[in-house]
Scaffold this motif. Structure first.
Motif, mmCIF file in Angstrom:
data_model
loop_
_atom_site.group_PDB
_atom_site.id
_atom_site.type_symbol
_atom_site.label_atom_id
_atom_site.label_comp_id
_atom_site.label_asym_id
_atom_site.label_seq_id
_atom_site.Cartn_x
_atom_site.Cartn_y
_atom_site.Cartn_z
ATOM 1 N N PRO A 44 36.072 41.606 49.994
ATOM 2 C CA PRO A 44 37.261 42.374 49.601
ATOM 3 C C PRO A 44 37.195 42.696 48.102
ATOM 4 N N GLU A 45 37.588 43.914 47.788
ATOM 5 C CA GLU A 45 37.563 44.327 46.391
ATOM 6 C C GLU A 45 38.667 43.607 45.626
ATOM 7 N N GLU A 46 38.351 43.256 44.388
ATOM 8 C CA GLU A 46 39.364 42.624 43.558
ATOM 9 C C GLU A 46 40.391 43.682 43.177
#
Length: 150
Positions: A44-46
């Motif tokens: 998951p992207e920050e």
């Protein structure tokens, strides 16, 4: 010529087999139920770091309510907070040594308080200091219970 016709027959045969398989599985016109190739899981992207405006916008309703600010006072407080939150963010990017960082943060806090004192009425500035002392937690009014004496 034989090679071309053989190639066409093979392609049509593959196409017919694929169409037959799709109809048997209940799929029509190329829709597939699921890919048989496992998908690589992407981490998951920050989330993007919040801007000074976003951070201040999150806190302003509480502050406005607690200090009972009118629209002009709210604009003064908001612009001052945005300005100094941005400066604090810039300091954090510099990654100064801890003592120097603390010293700079204290200077910014003093400048921010001076600016707020100049822009707010005395009683609202005092209320702001109380709110700041309580770490911007508004006190919830507690209902007093009536005790039944029998």
């Amino acid at each position: 010529m034989k090679n071309t016709s053989l190639l066409i027959v093979l392609v049509l045969g593959l196409f017919a087999t694929e169409m037959d398989a799709q109809f048997r599985n209940g799929n029509r016109f190329g829709r597939q139920r699921g890919s048989q190739i496992p998908q690589a899981q992407t981490p998951p992207e920050e989330p993007e770091p919040k801007t000074a405006d976003q951070l201040v916008d999150e806190q302003m309703p509480k502050i406005t309510e607690a200090l009972e600010l009118d629209p002009f006072e709210e604009a003064v407080v908001r612009s001052t907070f945005v300005k100094y939150v941005q400066k604090r963010m810039e300091l954090q990017i510099l990654k100064l040594e801890p003592n120097k960082m603390k010293e700079e943060f204290e200077k910014l806090a003093e400048l921010q308080n001076e600016e707020l004192k100049a822009g707010l009425p005395e009683e609202k500035y005092e209320a702001y200091l109380d709110l700041q002392e309580n770490r911007f937690k508004t006190k919830k009014k507690k209902k007093k219970r009536k005790k039944n004496k029998d």
